[in-house]
Design an enzyme around this catalytic site. Structure first.
Site, PDB file in Angstrom:
ATOM      1  N   ASP A  17       0.832  -1.201   0.000  1.00 27.66           N
ATOM      2  CA  ASP A  17       0.000   0.000   0.000  1.00 27.66           C
ATOM      3  C   ASP A  17       0.871   1.257   0.000  1.00 27.66           C
ATOM      4  O   ASP A  17       1.990   1.240   0.510  1.00 27.66           O
ATOM      5  CB  ASP A  17      -0.901  -0.028   1.244  1.00 27.66           C
ATOM      6  CG  ASP A  17      -2.115   0.871   1.084  1.00 27.66           C
ATOM      7  OD1 ASP A  17      -2.303   1.432  -0.014  1.00 27.66           O
ATOM      8  OD2 ASP A  17      -2.870   1.027   2.053  1.00 27.66           O
ATOM      9  N   GLY A  18       0.327   2.321  -0.573  1.00 29.61           N
ATOM     10  CA  GLY A  18       0.964   3.632  -0.449  1.00 29.61           C
ATOM     11  C   GLY A  18       1.697   4.126  -1.691  1.00 29.61           C
ATOM     12  O   GLY A  18       2.383   5.152  -1.626  1.00 29.61           O
ATOM     13  N   ARG A  21       0.288   7.669  -2.415  1.00 27.45           N
ATOM     14  CA  ARG A  21       0.735   8.697  -1.460  1.00 27.45           C
ATOM     15  C   ARG A  21       2.224   9.010  -1.644  1.00 27.45           C
ATOM     16  O   ARG A  21       2.660  10.143  -1.537  1.00 27.45           O
ATOM     17  CB  ARG A  21       0.461   8.231  -0.022  1.00 27.45           C
ATOM     18  CG  ARG A  21      -0.978   8.504   0.400  1.00 27.45           C
ATOM     19  CD  ARG A  21      -1.355   7.734   1.629  1.00 27.45           C
ATOM     20  NE  ARG A  21      -1.638   6.345   1.308  1.00 27.45           N
ATOM     21  CZ  ARG A  21      -1.902   5.400   2.205  1.00 27.45           C
ATOM     22  NH1 ARG A  21      -1.891   5.709   3.495  1.00 27.45           N
ATOM     23  NH2 ARG A  21      -2.176   4.171   1.822  1.00 27.45           N
ATOM     24  N   TRP A  22       2.999   7.989  -1.940  1.00 31.03           N
ATOM     25  CA  TRP A  22       4.444   8.158  -2.176  1.00 31.03           C
ATOM     26  C   TRP A  22       4.658   9.122  -3.343  1.00 31.03           C
ATOM     27  O   TRP A  22       5.487  10.033  -3.283  1.00 31.03           O
ATOM     28  CB  TRP A  22       5.070   6.794  -2.475  1.00 31.03           C
ATOM     29  CG  TRP A  22       6.536   6.804  -2.728  1.00 31.03           C
ATOM     30  CD1 TRP A  22       7.520   6.642  -1.803  1.00 31.03           C
ATOM     31  CD2 TRP A  22       7.190   6.961  -4.005  1.00 31.03           C
ATOM     32  NE1 TRP A  22       8.758   6.695  -2.424  1.00 31.03           N
ATOM     33  CE2 TRP A  22       8.584   6.892  -3.772  1.00 31.03           C
ATOM     34  CE3 TRP A  22       6.739   7.160  -5.318  1.00 31.03           C
ATOM     35  CZ2 TRP A  22       9.518   7.005  -4.793  1.00 31.03           C
ATOM     36  CZ3 TRP A  22       7.671   7.284  -6.335  1.00 31.03           C
ATOM     37  CH2 TRP A  22       9.049   7.204  -6.058  1.00 31.03           C
ATOM     38  N   HIS A  34       3.269   3.567  -8.791  1.00 29.62           N
ATOM     39  CA  HIS A  34       3.101   2.148  -9.128  1.00 29.62           C
ATOM     40  C   HIS A  34       4.350   1.607  -9.835  1.00 29.62           C
ATOM     41  O   HIS A  34       4.769   0.475  -9.597  1.00 29.62           O
ATOM     42  CB  HIS A  34       1.867   1.950 -10.013  1.00 29.62           C
ATOM     43  CG  HIS A  34       0.580   2.303  -9.326  1.00 29.62           C
ATOM     44  ND1 HIS A  34       0.286   1.907  -8.040  1.00 29.62           N
ATOM     45  CD2 HIS A  34      -0.498   3.034  -9.732  1.00 29.62           C
ATOM     46  CE1 HIS A  34      -0.911   2.364  -7.695  1.00 29.62           C
ATOM     47  NE2 HIS A  34      -1.399   3.060  -8.699  1.00 29.62           N
ATOM     48  N   ASN A  65     -10.212  -2.778  -7.363  1.00 29.17           N
ATOM     49  CA  ASN A  65      -9.369  -1.764  -8.021  1.00 29.17           C
ATOM     50  C   ASN A  65      -9.882  -1.334  -9.402  1.00 29.17           C
ATOM     51  O   ASN A  65      -9.455  -0.305  -9.937  1.00 29.17           O
ATOM     52  CB  ASN A  65      -7.912  -2.228  -8.146  1.00 29.17           C
ATOM     53  CG  ASN A  65      -7.141  -2.172  -6.836  1.00 29.17           C
ATOM     54  OD1 ASN A  65      -6.191  -2.918  -6.626  1.00 29.17           O
ATOM     55  ND2 ASN A  65      -7.533  -1.281  -5.930  1.00 29.17           N
ATOM     56  N   ARG A 191      -5.657  -2.917   7.943  1.00 31.81           N
ATOM     57  CA  ARG A 191      -6.796  -3.756   7.586  1.00 31.81           C
ATOM     58  C   ARG A 191      -6.360  -4.791   6.560  1.00 31.81           C
ATOM     59  O   ARG A 191      -5.260  -4.693   6.007  1.00 31.81           O
ATOM     60  CB  ARG A 191      -7.996  -2.963   7.075  1.00 31.81           C
ATOM     61  CG  ARG A 191      -7.738  -1.697   6.395  1.00 31.81           C
ATOM     62  CD  ARG A 191      -8.989  -1.096   5.780  1.00 31.81           C
ATOM     63  NE  ARG A 191      -8.505  -0.220   4.733  1.00 31.81           N
ATOM     64  CZ  ARG A 191      -8.121   1.031   4.951  1.00 31.81           C
ATOM     65  NH1 ARG A 191      -8.262   1.579   6.137  1.00 31.81           N
ATOM     66  NH2 ARG A 191      -7.614   1.737   3.966  1.00 31.81           N
ATOM     67  N   SER A 193      -8.396  -5.873   3.846  1.00 30.21           N
ATOM     68  CA  SER A 193      -8.867  -5.533   2.506  1.00 30.21           C
ATOM     69  C   SER A 193      -9.107  -6.753   1.604  1.00 30.21           C
ATOM     70  O   SER A 193      -8.656  -6.770   0.448  1.00 30.21           O
ATOM     71  CB  SER A 193      -7.893  -4.560   1.825  1.00 30.21           C
ATOM     72  OG  SER A 193      -7.767  -3.393   2.589  1.00 30.21           O
ATOM     73  N   GLU A 204       0.770 -14.225  11.493  1.00 29.88           N
ATOM     74  CA  GLU A 204       1.122 -13.045  12.270  1.00 29.88           C
ATOM     75  C   GLU A 204       0.963 -11.827  11.352  1.00 29.88           C
ATOM     76  O   GLU A 204       1.302 -11.893  10.163  1.00 29.88           O
ATOM     77  CB  GLU A 204       2.574 -13.136  12.756  1.00 29.88           C
ATOM     78  CG  GLU A 204       2.828 -14.264  13.730  1.00 29.88           C
ATOM     79  CD  GLU A 204       2.085 -14.085  15.061  1.00 29.88           C
ATOM     80  OE1 GLU A 204       1.787 -12.940  15.433  1.00 29.88           O
ATOM     81  OE2 GLU A 204       1.804 -15.115  15.704  1.00 29.88           O
TER      82      GLU A 204
HETATM   83  C1  FPP Z   1      -1.589   0.322  -3.447  1.00 33.70           C
HETATM   84  O1  FPP Z   1      -1.210   1.657  -3.493  1.00 33.70           O
HETATM   85  C2  FPP Z   1      -1.000  -0.393  -4.548  1.00 33.70           C
HETATM   86  C3  FPP Z   1      -1.685  -0.949  -5.582  1.00 33.70           C
HETATM   87  C4  FPP Z   1      -3.151  -0.902  -5.696  1.00 33.70           C
HETATM   88  C5  FPP Z   1      -1.003  -1.595  -6.699  1.00 33.70           C
HETATM   89  C6  FPP Z   1       0.199  -2.419  -6.349  1.00 33.70           C
HETATM   90  C7  FPP Z   1       0.882  -2.754  -7.587  1.00 33.70           C
HETATM   91  C8  FPP Z   1       2.199  -2.691  -7.811  1.00 33.70           C
HETATM   92  C9  FPP Z   1       3.201  -2.352  -6.786  1.00 33.70           C
HETATM   93  C10 FPP Z   1       2.717  -3.050  -9.141  1.00 33.70           C
HETATM   94  C11 FPP Z   1       2.692  -4.539  -9.235  1.00 33.70           C
HETATM   95  C12 FPP Z   1       3.760  -5.007 -10.005  1.00 33.70           C
HETATM   96  C13 FPP Z   1       4.186  -6.295 -10.071  1.00 33.70           C
HETATM   97  C14 FPP Z   1       5.311  -6.560 -10.941  1.00 33.70           C
HETATM   98  C15 FPP Z   1       3.618  -7.426  -9.315  1.00 33.70           C
HETATM   99  P1  FPP Z   1      -2.311   2.779  -3.656  1.00 33.70           P
HETATM  100  O2  FPP Z   1      -2.389   3.134  -5.082  1.00 33.70           O
HETATM  101  O3  FPP Z   1      -3.602   2.300  -3.058  1.00 33.70           O
HETATM  102  O4  FPP Z   1      -1.686   3.920  -2.835  1.00 33.70           O
HETATM  103  P2  FPP Z   1      -2.445   5.016  -1.938  1.00 33.70           P
HETATM  104  O5  FPP Z   1      -3.244   4.255  -0.914  1.00 33.70           O
HETATM  105  O6  FPP Z   1      -1.317   5.792  -1.352  1.00 33.70           O
HETATM  106  O7  FPP Z   1      -3.288   5.807  -2.875  1.00 33.70           O
END
Ligand code: FPP
Length: 239
Positions: A17-18, A21-22, A34, A65, A191, A193, A204
Protein backbone atom coordinates in the site's frame (compact mmCIF):
# COMPACT_ATOMS: atom_id res chain seq x y z
CA UNK A 1 16.63 -14.69 20.42
CA UNK A 2 18.03 -16.31 23.58
CA UNK A 3 17.59 -20.08 23.52
CA UNK A 4 15.27 -20.13 20.53
CA UNK A 5 16.37 -20.44 16.95
CA UNK A 6 15.82 -17.49 14.58
CA UNK A 7 12.95 -18.48 12.28
CA UNK A 8 12.52 -17.43 8.69
CA UNK A 9 8.82 -17.53 7.77
CA UNK A 10 8.20 -20.03 4.98
CA UNK A 11 5.49 -17.88 3.40
CA UNK A 12 5.28 -14.09 3.50
CA UNK A 13 2.28 -12.25 2.05
CA UNK A 14 2.33 -8.50 1.40
CA UNK A 15 -0.37 -5.87 0.93
CA UNK A 16 1.65 -3.27 -0.97
CA UNK A 17 0.00 0.00 0.00
CA UNK A 18 0.96 3.63 -0.45
CA UNK A 19 2.16 3.93 -4.04
CA UNK A 20 -0.20 6.83 -4.65
CA UNK A 21 0.73 8.70 -1.46
CA UNK A 22 4.44 8.16 -2.18
CA UNK A 23 4.02 9.76 -5.61
CA UNK A 24 1.83 12.63 -4.36
CA UNK A 25 4.41 13.55 -1.73
CA UNK A 26 6.93 13.99 -4.53
CA UNK A 27 4.59 15.87 -6.86
CA UNK A 28 4.54 12.91 -9.26
CA UNK A 29 1.58 11.21 -10.95
CA UNK A 30 0.20 8.17 -9.07
CA UNK A 31 1.32 5.91 -11.90
CA UNK A 32 4.94 6.79 -11.10
CA UNK A 33 4.31 5.40 -7.62
CA UNK A 34 3.10 2.15 -9.13
CA UNK A 35 6.11 1.99 -11.45
CA UNK A 36 8.47 2.45 -8.51
CA UNK A 37 6.39 -0.11 -6.59
CA UNK A 38 6.89 -2.66 -9.36
CA UNK A 39 10.68 -2.19 -9.12
CA UNK A 40 10.49 -2.78 -5.37
CA UNK A 41 8.52 -6.01 -5.98
CA UNK A 42 11.38 -7.38 -8.07
CA UNK A 43 14.01 -6.43 -5.49
CA UNK A 44 12.02 -7.84 -2.56
CA UNK A 45 11.47 -11.11 -4.42
CA UNK A 46 15.22 -11.45 -4.79
CA UNK A 47 15.85 -10.48 -1.15
CA UNK A 48 13.16 -12.86 0.12
CA UNK A 49 14.70 -15.68 -1.89
CA UNK A 50 18.18 -14.96 -0.51
CA UNK A 51 16.79 -14.89 3.02
CA UNK A 52 15.36 -18.38 2.62
CA UNK A 53 11.67 -17.46 2.32
CA UNK A 54 10.01 -20.22 0.26
CA UNK A 55 6.83 -18.40 -0.86
CA UNK A 56 6.07 -14.72 -1.45
CA UNK A 57 2.54 -13.54 -2.27
CA UNK A 58 1.82 -9.94 -3.27
CA UNK A 59 -1.50 -8.11 -3.73
CA UNK A 60 -1.08 -6.33 -7.06
CA UNK A 61 -4.69 -5.66 -8.15
CA UNK A 62 -7.87 -6.30 -6.22
CA UNK A 63 -11.37 -7.02 -7.51
CA UNK A 64 -12.21 -3.53 -6.17
CA UNK A 65 -9.37 -1.76 -8.02
CA UNK A 66 -11.40 -1.67 -11.27
CA UNK A 67 -13.23 1.28 -9.70
CA UNK A 68 -10.12 3.46 -10.06
CA UNK A 69 -9.88 5.92 -12.98
CA UNK A 70 -9.42 4.15 -16.34
CA UNK A 71 -5.99 5.72 -16.81
CA UNK A 72 -4.74 4.23 -13.53
CA UNK A 73 -6.24 0.79 -14.25
CA UNK A 74 -4.56 0.83 -17.67
CA UNK A 75 -1.22 1.86 -16.17
CA UNK A 76 -1.38 -0.95 -13.58
CA UNK A 77 -2.36 -3.52 -16.20
CA UNK A 78 0.49 -2.35 -18.43
CA UNK A 79 2.97 -2.76 -15.57
CA UNK A 80 1.70 -6.30 -14.97
CA UNK A 81 1.75 -7.03 -18.72
CA UNK A 82 5.37 -5.88 -18.95
CA UNK A 83 6.27 -7.98 -15.93
CA UNK A 84 4.65 -11.13 -17.38
CA UNK A 85 6.27 -10.63 -20.75
CA UNK A 86 9.78 -9.82 -19.60
CA UNK A 87 10.42 -11.79 -16.44
CA UNK A 88 10.77 -15.29 -17.87
CA UNK A 89 14.53 -15.06 -18.34
CA UNK A 90 14.94 -13.73 -14.82
CA UNK A 91 12.71 -16.47 -13.36
CA UNK A 92 14.68 -19.12 -15.21
CA UNK A 93 17.96 -17.71 -13.91
CA UNK A 94 16.67 -17.42 -10.34
CA UNK A 95 14.62 -20.65 -10.37
CA UNK A 96 11.40 -18.73 -9.48
CA UNK A 97 8.00 -20.43 -9.87
CA UNK A 98 5.16 -18.02 -10.72
CA UNK A 99 1.47 -18.40 -10.01
CA UNK A 100 -1.15 -15.71 -10.55
CA UNK A 101 -4.05 -15.91 -8.11
CA UNK A 102 -7.39 -14.22 -8.72
CA UNK A 103 -9.99 -14.43 -11.45
CA UNK A 104 -7.94 -14.21 -14.63
CA UNK A 105 -10.97 -14.44 -16.95
CA UNK A 106 -11.61 -10.68 -16.69
CA UNK A 107 -8.09 -9.78 -17.84
CA UNK A 108 -7.23 -8.89 -21.45
CA UNK A 109 -6.60 -11.96 -23.57
CA UNK A 110 -2.95 -11.16 -24.28
CA UNK A 111 -2.32 -10.75 -20.55
CA UNK A 112 -4.06 -14.07 -19.82
CA UNK A 113 -1.85 -15.72 -22.43
CA UNK A 114 1.33 -14.16 -21.04
CA UNK A 115 0.37 -15.35 -17.55
CA UNK A 116 -0.40 -18.89 -18.74
CA UNK A 117 2.93 -18.99 -20.58
CA UNK A 118 4.92 -17.75 -17.59
CA UNK A 119 3.16 -20.17 -15.21
CA UNK A 120 3.74 -23.09 -17.55
CA UNK A 121 7.40 -22.26 -18.22
CA UNK A 122 8.24 -21.84 -14.53
CA UNK A 123 6.09 -24.60 -13.02
CA UNK A 124 9.00 -27.02 -12.54
CA UNK A 125 11.31 -24.44 -10.98
CA UNK A 126 12.24 -25.43 -7.45
CA UNK A 127 13.18 -22.06 -5.94
CA UNK A 128 10.90 -19.48 -4.36
CA UNK A 129 7.19 -19.63 -5.24
CA UNK A 130 5.99 -16.17 -6.26
CA UNK A 131 2.23 -15.60 -6.20
CA UNK A 132 0.88 -12.42 -7.74
CA UNK A 133 -2.74 -11.56 -6.90
CA UNK A 134 -4.45 -9.94 -9.89
CA UNK A 135 -8.19 -9.27 -10.00
CA UNK A 136 -8.11 -10.99 -6.64
CA UNK A 137 -10.59 -10.79 -3.79
CA UNK A 138 -10.71 -13.42 -1.06
CA UNK A 139 -14.50 -13.55 -1.02
CA UNK A 140 -14.54 -13.97 -4.78
CA UNK A 141 -11.89 -16.70 -4.51
CA UNK A 142 -14.04 -18.52 -1.94
CA UNK A 143 -17.14 -18.09 -4.09
CA UNK A 144 -15.34 -19.69 -7.04
CA UNK A 145 -13.93 -22.46 -4.83
CA UNK A 146 -17.32 -23.24 -3.31
CA UNK A 147 -18.89 -23.36 -6.77
CA UNK A 148 -16.25 -25.90 -7.84
CA UNK A 149 -16.95 -28.05 -4.79
CA UNK A 150 -20.71 -27.78 -5.37
CA UNK A 151 -20.27 -28.88 -8.99
CA UNK A 152 -18.36 -31.96 -7.80
CA UNK A 153 -21.13 -32.77 -5.32
CA UNK A 154 -23.72 -32.30 -8.05
CA UNK A 155 -21.95 -34.67 -10.45
CA UNK A 156 -21.42 -37.22 -7.67
CA UNK A 157 -17.61 -37.10 -7.47
CA UNK A 158 -17.61 -35.54 -3.98
CA UNK A 159 -19.74 -36.29 -0.92
CA UNK A 160 -20.86 -33.29 1.18
CA UNK A 161 -19.39 -34.95 4.29
CA UNK A 162 -15.98 -35.09 2.57
CA UNK A 163 -15.79 -31.29 2.38
CA UNK A 164 -13.21 -30.82 5.11
CA UNK A 165 -10.76 -27.94 5.63
CA UNK A 166 -8.22 -29.55 3.31
CA UNK A 167 -10.85 -29.78 0.56
CA UNK A 168 -11.70 -26.10 1.01
CA UNK A 169 -8.01 -25.07 0.96
CA UNK A 170 -7.58 -27.21 -2.14
CA UNK A 171 -10.44 -25.42 -3.90
CA UNK A 172 -8.75 -22.02 -3.56
CA UNK A 173 -6.29 -20.34 -5.95
CA UNK A 174 -3.51 -21.02 -3.44
CA UNK A 175 -4.11 -24.82 -3.49
CA UNK A 176 -0.93 -26.67 -2.53
CA UNK A 177 0.78 -23.60 -1.08
CA UNK A 178 1.20 -23.45 2.71
CA UNK A 179 -0.71 -20.67 4.49
CA UNK A 180 1.24 -17.43 5.08
CA UNK A 181 3.17 -17.31 8.35
CA UNK A 182 3.50 -13.54 8.14
CA UNK A 183 1.31 -10.90 6.49
CA UNK A 184 2.82 -7.43 6.01
CA UNK A 185 0.88 -4.29 5.12
CA UNK A 186 2.68 -1.06 4.32
CA UNK A 187 1.83 2.63 4.64
CA UNK A 188 0.04 2.79 7.96
CA UNK A 189 -3.30 1.12 7.20
CA UNK A 190 -4.23 -1.73 9.49
CA UNK A 191 -6.80 -3.76 7.59
CA UNK A 192 -6.90 -6.89 5.49
CA UNK A 193 -8.87 -5.53 2.51
CA UNK A 194 -10.23 -8.89 1.32
CA UNK A 195 -6.79 -10.52 0.99
CA UNK A 196 -6.32 -14.26 1.66
CA UNK A 197 -9.07 -14.37 4.30
CA UNK A 198 -9.13 -18.17 4.63
CA UNK A 199 -5.36 -18.56 4.47
CA UNK A 200 -4.37 -16.01 7.14
CA UNK A 201 -6.37 -17.62 9.98
CA UNK A 202 -3.16 -18.05 12.03
CA UNK A 203 -0.76 -15.65 10.30
CA UNK A 204 1.12 -13.05 12.27
CA UNK A 205 0.20 -9.54 11.10
CA UNK A 206 2.81 -6.79 10.74
CA UNK A 207 2.05 -3.19 9.86
CA UNK A 208 4.60 -0.54 8.95
CA UNK A 209 4.26 3.17 8.14
CA UNK A 210 6.69 2.89 5.21
CA UNK A 211 5.04 3.36 1.81
CA UNK A 212 5.56 0.39 -0.53
CA UNK A 213 7.96 2.23 -2.91
CA UNK A 214 10.24 2.84 0.13
CA UNK A 215 10.06 -0.75 1.34
CA UNK A 216 13.41 -2.53 1.24
CA UNK A 217 15.38 -5.47 2.59
CA UNK A 218 15.93 -3.71 5.91
CA UNK A 219 12.15 -3.31 6.33
CA UNK A 220 11.62 -6.96 5.48
CA UNK A 221 14.20 -7.91 8.09
CA UNK A 222 12.40 -5.74 10.66
CA UNK A 223 9.15 -7.56 9.92
CA UNK A 224 10.89 -10.91 10.32
CA UNK A 225 12.47 -9.76 13.59
CA UNK A 226 9.00 -8.82 14.87
CA UNK A 227 7.72 -12.22 13.71
CA UNK A 228 10.46 -13.83 15.77
CA UNK A 229 9.31 -12.01 18.87
CA UNK A 230 5.78 -13.34 18.56
CA UNK A 231 4.73 -16.52 20.29
CA UNK A 232 2.63 -18.51 17.80
CA UNK A 233 0.13 -20.55 19.73
CA UNK A 234 -2.53 -21.58 17.18
CA UNK A 235 -5.14 -21.38 19.92
CA UNK A 236 -3.04 -23.43 22.35
CA UNK A 237 -1.39 -22.41 25.61
CA UNK A 238 1.84 -20.44 26.11
CA UNK A 239 4.66 -22.98 26.11
C1 FPP B 1 -1.59 0.32 -3.45
O1 FPP B 1 -1.21 1.66 -3.49
C2 FPP B 1 -1.00 -0.39 -4.55
C3 FPP B 1 -1.68 -0.95 -5.58
C4 FPP B 1 -3.15 -0.90 -5.70
C5 FPP B 1 -1.00 -1.59 -6.70
C6 FPP B 1 0.20 -2.42 -6.35
C7 FPP B 1 0.88 -2.75 -7.59
C8 FPP B 1 2.20 -2.69 -7.81
C9 FPP B 1 3.20 -2.35 -6.79
C10 FPP B 1 2.72 -3.05 -9.14
C11 FPP B 1 2.69 -4.54 -9.23
C12 FPP B 1 3.76 -5.01 -10.00
C13 FPP B 1 4.19 -6.29 -10.07
C14 FPP B 1 5.31 -6.56 -10.94
C15 FPP B 1 3.62 -7.43 -9.31
P1 FPP B 1 -2.31 2.78 -3.66
O2 FPP B 1 -2.39 3.13 -5.08
O3 FPP B 1 -3.60 2.30 -3.06
O4 FPP B 1 -1.69 3.92 -2.83
P2 FPP B 1 -2.44 5.02 -1.94
O5 FPP B 1 -3.24 4.25 -0.91
O6 FPP B 1 -1.32 5.79 -1.35
O7 FPP B 1 -3.29 5.81 -2.88
Amino acid sequence: MSDKEYRIPAHVAIIMDGNGRWAKKRGLPRTMGHAQGAKVVEQILEDADHMGIRYLTVYAFSTENWARPDSEVTALMNLLRTYMKTSLAKCAKNNVRIRVIGDKTRLDEDLQKAIAHLEEETKNNTGIGFQIAINYGARDEMRRGIQDLARKVADGTLKPEDIDEAAISGSLDTAGIPDPDLLIRTCGEERISNFLLWQIAYSELYFTDKAWPDFDKEELEKAIDAFNHRERRYGGLVS
